[in-house]
Design a protein around this motif. Structure first.
Motif, PDB file in Angstrom:
ATOM      1  N   ILE A  10     122.802  24.564 -13.975  1.00  0.00           N
ATOM      2  CA  ILE A  10     123.343  23.240 -14.238  1.00  0.00           C
ATOM      3  C   ILE A  10     122.733  22.676 -15.513  1.00  0.00           C
ATOM      4  N   PRO A  11     123.536  22.327 -16.501  1.00  0.00           N
ATOM      5  CA  PRO A  11     122.978  21.785 -17.746  1.00  0.00           C
ATOM      6  C   PRO A  11     122.577  20.342 -17.594  1.00  0.00           C
ATOM      7  N   ARG A  12     121.576  19.944 -18.386  1.00  0.00           N
ATOM      8  CA  ARG A  12     121.265  18.533 -18.539  1.00  0.00           C
ATOM      9  C   ARG A  12     122.161  18.023 -19.654  1.00  0.00           C
ATOM     10  N   LEU A  13     123.213  17.359 -19.286  1.00  0.00           N
ATOM     11  CA  LEU A  13     124.220  16.999 -20.277  1.00  0.00           C
ATOM     12  C   LEU A  13     123.688  15.972 -21.266  1.00  0.00           C
ATOM     13  N   LEU A  14     122.977  14.949 -20.757  1.00  0.00           N
ATOM     14  CA  LEU A  14     122.460  13.868 -21.584  1.00  0.00           C
ATOM     15  C   LEU A  14     121.088  13.497 -21.059  1.00  0.00           C
ATOM     16  N   GLU A  15     120.189  13.063 -21.947  1.00  0.00           N
ATOM     17  CA  GLU A  15     118.862  12.708 -21.453  1.00  0.00           C
ATOM     18  C   GLU A  15     118.128  11.747 -22.368  1.00  0.00           C
ATOM     19  N   ARG A  18     112.901   9.562 -19.948  1.00  0.00           N
ATOM     20  CA  ARG A  18     112.623   9.264 -18.536  1.00  0.00           C
ATOM     21  C   ARG A  18     113.653   9.818 -17.567  1.00  0.00           C
ATOM     22  N   ILE A  19     114.901   9.918 -17.991  1.00  0.00           N
ATOM     23  CA  ILE A  19     115.960  10.364 -17.094  1.00  0.00           C
ATOM     24  C   ILE A  19     116.832  11.400 -17.774  1.00  0.00           C
ATOM     25  N   TYR A  20     117.620  12.096 -16.964  1.00  0.00           N
ATOM     26  CA  TYR A  20     118.679  12.932 -17.507  1.00  0.00           C
ATOM     27  C   TYR A  20     119.900  12.841 -16.606  1.00  0.00           C
ATOM     28  N   LEU A  73     125.145  12.747 -12.042  1.00  0.00           N
ATOM     29  CA  LEU A  73     123.975  12.267 -11.321  1.00  0.00           C
ATOM     30  C   LEU A  73     122.910  11.806 -12.309  1.00  0.00           C
ATOM     31  N   ILE A  74     122.153  10.793 -11.915  1.00  0.00           N
ATOM     32  CA  ILE A  74     121.004  10.324 -12.680  1.00  0.00           C
ATOM     33  C   ILE A  74     119.756  10.878 -12.003  1.00  0.00           C
ATOM     34  N   ASN A  79     110.312  14.542 -11.894  1.00  0.00           N
ATOM     35  CA  ASN A  79     110.348  15.327 -10.649  1.00  0.00           C
ATOM     36  C   ASN A  79     111.746  15.758 -10.213  1.00  0.00           C
ATOM     37  N   ASP A  80     112.754  15.543 -11.050  1.00  0.00           N
ATOM     38  CA  ASP A  80     114.140  15.923 -10.758  1.00  0.00           C
ATOM     39  C   ASP A  80     114.751  15.155  -9.594  1.00  0.00           C
ATOM     40  N   GLN A  81     114.138  14.054  -9.181  1.00  0.00           N
ATOM     41  CA  GLN A  81     114.687  13.277  -8.078  1.00  0.00           C
ATOM     42  C   GLN A  81     115.969  12.581  -8.505  1.00  0.00           C
TER      43      GLN A  81
END
Length: 201
Positions: A10-15, A18-20, A73-74, A79-81
């Motif tokens: 799964i790619p991190r599309l935007l980040e 602090r978040i992605y 998803l945010i 911690n990937d939560q």
């Protein structure tokens, strides 16, 4: 929401730092589902219906096939939560318009600027990649904190839909707001929460 480790595929599309933002997987349903029953979140979103896990699973699957919708998803970098979701929906190619919504699911993560960062990422993607001209939203009049956040980000009030929601024995108005591409591009991004840096992986 509970912890949900993203699959390596799964790619991190935007980040930001602090978040992605990343796409849903069916395996995320178990983490996403409990948030639909949070009393305060249901009030702020005007949610009147209840949902089964199977219904949520079908919704996630159908959204993935809908080319007028981008639902992400945010998640926290540390911690990937999963802490919420942000959605561009009803994207109209000819009008170059769309509707946006965002939700941060638990009180412990609210009021920390995560929703603002997610919105800025999605606005940047919508205007800069999807070639949108107008992005709009609706917010219930009693959600004053959200209204202040949207105005700080640059959304303009356009009107009021009167008595559009019946909740807790009362009718409530909805505030209509929007942002245009030039308004977004004229903003100074350095003044925003978390010193947002946009990246598309």
């Amino acid at each position: 929401m509970s912890h949900s480790k993203p699959s390596p595929r799964i790619p991190r599309l935007l980040e930001t730092s602090r978040i992605y933002l990343r796409p849903f997987e069916i395996t995320d349903v178990d983490a996403y589902f409990p948030g639909l029953f949070d009393a305060e979140m249901r009030r702020l979103t005007g949610t009147q219906n209840s949902f089964t896990r199977a219904q949520v699973e079908r919704y996630v699957e159908s959204a993935a096939q809908d080319d007028t919708r981008l639902m992400l998803l945010i998640a926290l970098q540390e911690n990937d939560q999963i802490i919420g979701d942000v959605v561009l929906m009803d994207m109209h190619a000819k009008n170059r318009s769309a509707h946006i919504r965002v939700a941060i699911d638990q009180a412990e993560h609210q009021g920390k600027g995560y929703g603002s960062e997610a919105l800025l990422l999605m606005l940047d993607y919508g205007f800069g990649i999807c070639n949108l001209h107008r992005i709009e939203l609706e917010v219930y009049a009693f959600n004053e904190r959200a209204i202040r956040t949207y105005e700080k980000l640059g959304f303009q009030r356009e009107g009021v839909k009167r008595d559009v929601l019946f909740y807790n024995h009362q009718y409530h108005d909805a505030i209509q707001m929007s942002m245009l591409e030039d308004e977004f591009r004229q903003r100074d991004m350095r003044d925003q929460p978390g010193n947002v840096k946009f990246s598309i992986n």
